[in-house]
Design a protein around this motif. Structure first.
Motif, PDB file in Angstrom:
ATOM      1  N   HIS A 126      32.891  32.532  32.760  1.00  0.00           N
ATOM      2  CA  HIS A 126      31.359  32.234  33.334  1.00  0.00           C
ATOM      3  C   HIS A 126      31.538  31.700  34.637  1.00  0.00           C
ATOM      4  O   HIS A 126      30.727  31.804  35.592  1.00  0.00           O
ATOM      5  CB  HIS A 126      30.498  31.321  32.401  1.00  0.00           C
ATOM      6  N   ALA A 127      32.471  30.604  34.755  1.00  0.00           N
ATOM      7  CA  ALA A 127      32.544  29.882  35.963  1.00  0.00           C
ATOM      8  C   ALA A 127      32.937  31.038  37.145  1.00  0.00           C
ATOM      9  O   ALA A 127      32.298  30.671  38.410  1.00  0.00           O
ATOM     10  CB  ALA A 127      33.688  28.769  36.088  1.00  0.00           C
ATOM     11  N   VAL A 128      33.599  31.913  36.845  1.00  0.00           N
ATOM     12  CA  VAL A 128      34.034  33.031  37.924  1.00  0.00           C
ATOM     13  C   VAL A 128      32.833  33.922  38.133  1.00  0.00           C
ATOM     14  O   VAL A 128      32.498  33.902  39.352  1.00  0.00           O
ATOM     15  CB  VAL A 128      35.274  33.504  37.537  1.00  0.00           C
ATOM     16  N   GLU A 129      32.325  34.346  37.156  1.00  0.00           N
ATOM     17  CA  GLU A 129      31.324  35.493  37.224  1.00  0.00           C
ATOM     18  C   GLU A 129      30.004  34.980  37.985  1.00  0.00           C
ATOM     19  O   GLU A 129      29.198  35.412  38.378  1.00  0.00           O
ATOM     20  CB  GLU A 129      31.046  36.111  36.042  1.00  0.00           C
ATOM     21  N   MET A 188      34.591  38.197  40.627  1.00  0.00           N
ATOM     22  CA  MET A 188      35.558  38.847  39.546  1.00  0.00           C
ATOM     23  C   MET A 188      37.047  38.487  39.659  1.00  0.00           C
ATOM     24  O   MET A 188      37.442  38.023  40.618  1.00  0.00           O
ATOM     25  CB  MET A 188      35.432  40.237  39.835  1.00  0.00           C
ATOM     26  N   ILE A 189      37.530  38.548  38.464  1.00  0.00           N
ATOM     27  CA  ILE A 189      38.925  38.304  38.586  1.00  0.00           C
ATOM     28  C   ILE A 189      39.695  39.569  38.737  1.00  0.00           C
ATOM     29  O   ILE A 189      39.665  40.497  37.881  1.00  0.00           O
ATOM     30  CB  ILE A 189      39.547  37.576  37.278  1.00  0.00           C
ATOM     31  N   SER A 190      40.497  39.671  39.737  1.00  0.00           N
ATOM     32  CA  SER A 190      41.125  40.818  40.154  1.00  0.00           C
ATOM     33  C   SER A 190      42.458  40.909  39.308  1.00  0.00           C
ATOM     34  O   SER A 190      43.172  42.051  39.004  1.00  0.00           O
ATOM     35  CB  SER A 190      41.562  40.835  41.646  1.00  0.00           C
ATOM     36  N   VAL A 211      40.174  41.586  32.101  1.00  0.00           N
ATOM     37  CA  VAL A 211      41.067  41.628  33.375  1.00  0.00           C
ATOM     38  C   VAL A 211      42.015  42.603  33.357  1.00  0.00           C
ATOM     39  O   VAL A 211      42.889  42.878  32.473  1.00  0.00           O
ATOM     40  CB  VAL A 211      41.578  40.193  34.013  1.00  0.00           C
ATOM     41  N   GLY A 212      42.077  43.845  34.330  1.00  0.00           N
ATOM     42  CA  GLY A 212      42.908  44.838  34.060  1.00  0.00           C
ATOM     43  C   GLY A 212      44.234  44.616  34.557  1.00  0.00           C
ATOM     44  O   GLY A 212      45.119  45.699  34.533  1.00  0.00           O
TER      45      GLY A 212
END
Length: 322
Positions: free
Chosen positions: A60-63, A68-70, A105-106
């Motif tokens: 949530h902190a990121v979004e 987004m987390i790459s 995360v991909g």
């Protein structure tokens, strides 16, 4: 494409402060270190894997900041001949893959690692010449007994977790060029690809545009770092591209890392970005700042400003003039 940054640059800040600063610069993505050489200042896999609430709060902190987390990055040497070090880095890679799966995360970025020259070796051995012939024997042993078996296993684990592995092509490790990456990918599967960093191509004498073309035609670019390099035309003739001097000796080194636009002009960077679009890479361009002539804030800010001018963001659409 989206513009992002490798957040270990801001390890001196709290996660919230770092994310606020990154978002304030207009970025859309963040690459986060989980340990190994980058450290885990913002993301401890053990903590997040053990507590669903903390995992949810981290995401949530990121979004919540529109980011987004790459990728999660755990650069290390899981093939280190010292078994304790290899185990530590191997366990971190496996935990990071599991964490990436839970965070949706991909990509997990790391190094291929480099073994020693026999089972009882103490230090890695990076052969860089085909003669004398024992170098070839070392290289064959490393790949057949260590590199391919290990990454075949990790590739299978990553595939089952819905995660891709981005190996950074870096001197000193078994996978350091487009050719060595494709050799491993052919043996270990399509989960293995590149975290392509042009800075490491330039000092090895590889044209990054051609590297993009070679890897992109095989759909082998999983992530992309934006970092520049300058080569000193006098010092390189004294020390060669495998200059072993400390990065701090910038006046004497054959080459050094620079922030984007300070090693090669924006036309070169525009060519790289266009090549990425040409081969179908429309993911994140992640800034990595390791410029010894600029502060963190100045180097990062200039990289953002320069990349904003050349990044291709919108879908192509129809070729209206045809």
């Amino acid at each position: 494409m989206k513009l992002g940054v490798f957040s270990v640059l801001f390890s001196g800040r709290s996660l919230d402060d770092a994310l606020d600063y990154i978002a304030s610069k207009g970025l859309e993505a963040v690459e986060i270190g989980t340990g190994g050489y980058p450290g885990n200042a913002h993301c401890d896999p053990d903590t997040l894997l053990a507590d669903a609430g903390k995992l949810k709060a981290f995401k949530h902190a990121v979004e919540s900041r529109g980011l987004m987390i790459s990728a999660l990055s755990c650069h290390g040497n899981p093939l280190h001949p010292q078994k304790a070090l290899a185990k530590e880095h191997d366990e971190l890679i496996r935990k990071t893959i599991e964490l990436a799966n839970r965070l949706e995360v991909g990509v997990v970025n790391t190094f291929s690692g480099c073994p020693g020259d026999h089972e009882d070796a103490k230090y890695p051995n990076w052969p860089v010449a085909p003669w004398p012939n024992e170098f070839q024997e070392i290289l064959a042993w490393q790949w057949e007994k260590k590199v391919i078996p290990y990454w075949s296993e990790i590739g299978s684990i990553a595939t089952n977790a819905g995660v891709k592995i981005g190996l950074e092509l870096h001197g000193g490790f078994s996978v350091h060029s487009p050719g060595t990456l494709l050799r491993l990918r052919e043996a270990a599967g399509d989960a293995i690809g590149a975290n392509l960093d042009p800075s490491h191509m330039w000092w090895q004498g590889i044209d990054p545009v051609q590297a993009v073309q070679i890897l992109g035609r095989e759909n082998a670019i999983h992530h992309f770092h934006a970092k520049d390099t300058t080569i000193d035309p006098i010092n390189v003739n004294r020390h060669g591209v495998t200059d072993m001097q400390s990065y701090s000796l910038m006046l004497d080194r054959a080459w050094q890392f620079r922030t984007v636009g300070f090693g090669h002009d924006l036309k070169v960077w525009a060519d790289i970005i266009s090549a990425l679009r040409l081969v179908g890479y429309d993911y994140v361009v992640s800034i990595e700042h390791e410029d010894g002539l600029m502060s963190i804030d100045e180097g990062f800010t200039k990289a953002v400003q320069n990349l904003q001018q050349v990044l291709i963001r919108e879908p192509v659409g129809d070729l209206w003039w045809l």
